[in-house]
Design an enzyme around this catalytic site. Sequence first.
Site, PDB file in Angstrom:
ATOM      1  N   TYR A 326      29.425  38.173  50.216  1.00 21.14           N
ATOM      2  CA  TYR A 326      30.558  38.032  51.150  1.00 21.14           C
ATOM      3  C   TYR A 326      30.197  36.930  52.149  1.00 21.14           C
ATOM      4  CZ  TYR A 326      31.243  42.778  49.290  1.00 21.14           C
ATOM      5  OH  TYR A 326      31.359  43.871  48.472  1.00 21.14           O
ATOM      6  N   GLU A 350      31.323  34.390  47.554  1.00 19.12           N
ATOM      7  CA  GLU A 350      32.481  34.575  48.432  1.00 19.12           C
ATOM      8  C   GLU A 350      33.735  34.688  47.579  1.00 19.12           C
ATOM      9  OE1 GLU A 350      35.415  34.925  51.040  1.00 19.12           O
ATOM     10  OE2 GLU A 350      33.295  35.149  51.548  1.00 19.12           O
ATOM     11  N   CYS A 420      31.213  45.213  60.724  1.00 22.84           N
ATOM     12  CA  CYS A 420      32.104  45.230  61.879  1.00 22.84           C
ATOM     13  C   CYS A 420      32.835  46.554  62.004  1.00 22.84           C
ATOM     14  CB  CYS A 420      33.110  44.081  61.797  1.00 22.84           C
ATOM     15  SG  CYS A 420      34.207  44.185  60.361  1.00 22.84           S
TER      16      CYS A 420
END
Length: 464
Positions: A326, A350, A420
């Site tokens: 990622y 990605e 996150c």
Amino acid sequence: MTARTSTTPAATPEAGGHSGEEAVLDVGPVAHGGHCVARHEGRVIFVRHAIPGEKVRVRLTDAEDNAKFWRADVIEVLEASPDRVEHFWRPADSGRAWQQGRPPVGGAEFGHIALPRQRSLKADVLAEQLRRLAGVELSPAVEPVGAGTGDGGAAPDGGTGLGWRTRASFSVTPGGKLGMHAHRSGHIVPVREMPLATDAINALQLWNLDLQGIERVEVAAPANGSRPLVLLAPAPGTKAKRLAAVAAQLPGDVSVASFDPVTEDVTQLRGRTWVQESAAGHDYRVTGAGFWQIHRDAPDTLVGAVTDFLHGGGFLHAGAVVADLYAGAGLFTAVLADAVGETGSVLSVEGAPGTSRDARKNLHAAPQVEIIQGRVERVLRQKPRDFDALILDPPRAGAGKAVVGQLVAAHPRAIAYVSCDPASFARDVGYFRQSGWDLAGLRAFDLYPHTHHLETVALLAPRP
């Protein structure tokens, strides 16, 4: 440049049932998602704009009879926490907003809480998620970000937690004015400032533009001071002439492009369709709405935490075989390439085609890097290999059970996991623990002051 803290409206509040009614509640503990938990007549209510321990009057915003829980906004504080402060942004102040007959804008839901308490609440959420989803008893502190970020210290924001966003996302009112959505709502509130954004973004004064024909505006103003980029998402049927008229209202040193939020296709209107970012001794091209960390100090902070973990454990060295999954535009890939040298190898994966093209441009001078565009799980199946170390920085949904299984099967000596979202992170840690791995290190950072969001960097390793 889509920001991780942006939210897409999920529902219009006060759709029926008891929505719009008021209640007095004793506020309980903080919960993941920016709420606190309260109970009313045996029903759980998730309350925004409260602090644990307060007594508040709320307006029910999502309260169907058959719902498992209800949602509410604070409209009056009857017994305040000592950690309550005046909100820095009137449109986001729940009490003031509802006095004016509208919901508050989203994106600053912790603005009524003193910064130290914000961080302690985020730490509570992280600890609870780890305990519940991963079976890990750990209570890491949430660290402020930037030099001198003690409250009132010599930080770029003066210790206020403001002025850190180098990227911002806006909606447009039916009258063509800049606005932001209320939480979980289609209601757009006009705004004339964004206090969490850098001076460079506010200096554009986007609220003075006539944005008729535009549905959404994205803006990026790199922390290195390079040329800003404004992206305009046109409404269906908007003509090129109208787009050009909007672009002409912006200063000449600002790049302007149109973009499709679904395909992320970008069309040049003026200047560049990309911005140049800098971090960890490298420059990075980021096209259109490609992802980049939104806090001005986030890239260097996260790179530092990741490399400290991997270097400190002896997992990252010249000649090592590593991967950046990622990978985005290559923030960590470039640093890994420096560390392993030309005798090592770096696999950079990605999924977004445009962002992967950026990574190729950013890493073209590093022969030890192999860049592949595609889903992580597919690439790992097609290119099985043993790794010394992996960096994992998935989107908010996390990696998931299947990817965790593939990572374990790749036999790395260690994985640095950047997250996150504490819930998806804790869930994935649970999957790693079920596979014989343990959490060997963890740091948490307050990269999103005045919101409920935080960023974690973890070191995972197989049990001896």
